[in-house]
Design a protein around this motif. Structure first.
Motif, PDB file in Angstrom:
ATOM      1  N   THR A 112       0.835  -1.196   0.000  1.00  0.00           N
ATOM      2  CA  THR A 112       0.000   0.000   0.000  1.00  0.00           C
ATOM      3  C   THR A 112       0.869   1.244   0.000  1.00  0.00           C
ATOM      4  O   THR A 112       1.806   1.354   0.778  1.00  0.00           O
ATOM      5  N   LYS A 114       0.701   5.141   0.745  1.00  0.00           N
ATOM      6  CA  LYS A 114      -0.139   6.099   1.457  1.00  0.00           C
ATOM      7  C   LYS A 114       0.371   7.515   1.251  1.00  0.00           C
ATOM      8  O   LYS A 114       1.567   7.733   1.099  1.00  0.00           O
ATOM      9  N   SER A 130      -6.691   8.358  -0.371  1.00  0.00           N
ATOM     10  CA  SER A 130      -5.547   8.522   0.522  1.00  0.00           C
ATOM     11  C   SER A 130      -4.519   7.403   0.388  1.00  0.00           C
ATOM     12  O   SER A 130      -3.394   7.546   0.839  1.00  0.00           O
ATOM     13  N   SER A 131      -4.906   6.264  -0.201  1.00  0.00           N
ATOM     14  CA  SER A 131      -3.935   5.180  -0.390  1.00  0.00           C
ATOM     15  C   SER A 131      -4.297   4.356  -1.622  1.00  0.00           C
ATOM     16  O   SER A 131      -5.446   4.316  -2.041  1.00  0.00           O
TER      17      SER A 131
END
Length: 178
Positions: A112, A114, A130-131
């Motif tokens: 991920t 971010k 946001s990610s």
């Protein structure tokens, strides 16, 4: 793929002895040209293995000589891939995250990405995101296979250059002495 133990080089002692009798500048020029001829084989093979939509990665493959080593009497060359436009050369060669076989917490699984400080990375359909989960990139090696499959050809080209150029340089050096 060829194994490095299959490559045979003979006559290095004789070549070394002959080069010791020549002026250092001639020796350096002959060896630079010979290394360039051999590196051209690897460069061309690497470029042929690259599947690049923009052509930036292919253009970034180049030969570089280390001038600091020449001050010590050595001639060294490097085959390099990547520049400001093809900053991703190492990712193409080795892959990333889930496909990378090295060490780290993201090896073998998606990872991920971010935004910093809780900020959004991008806006999709008017919504901030946001990610992002990245699956990784498969390796598509081009440098190592170029080396593995063309080592003997590069050595033969290097030797051919030395065989062609060295007699000419010896003849020039003898004329300069007389």
């Amino acid at each position: 793929m060829a194994n490095s133990s299959n490559v045979e080089i003979t006559g290095l002692k004789e070549l070394y002895d002959l080069l010791q009798d020549l002026p250092a500048k001639v020796e350096k020029n002959v060896m630079r040209g010979a290394l360039r001829r051999g590196q051209n084989v690897f460069r061309d093979a690497a470029k042929a293995l690259i599947t690049d939509r923009t052509g930036a990665l292919s253009k970034s493959v180049r030969i570089r000589f280390k001038t600091k080593s020449e001050k010590k009497g050595w001639v060294r060359s490097h085959l390099i891939a990547g520049d400001k436009d093809a900053y991703y050369a190492h990712i193409v060669e080795f892959g990333s995250a889930s496909f990378y076989t090295g060490k780290g917490k993201t090896v073998g699984k998606p990872y991920t990405i971010k935004g910093r400080g809780g900020k959004s990375l991008l806006i999709a359909g008017g919504n901030p995101i946001s990610s992002v989960t990245h699956p990784g990139a498969r390796p598509k090696p081009f440098m190592r296979p170029a080396f593995d499959s063309n080592s003997q050809t590069a050595i033969n080209e290097t030797a051919a250059y030395i065989r062609d150029r060295l007699p000419k340089e010896i003849k020039k050096a003898n004329k300069a002495i007389l």
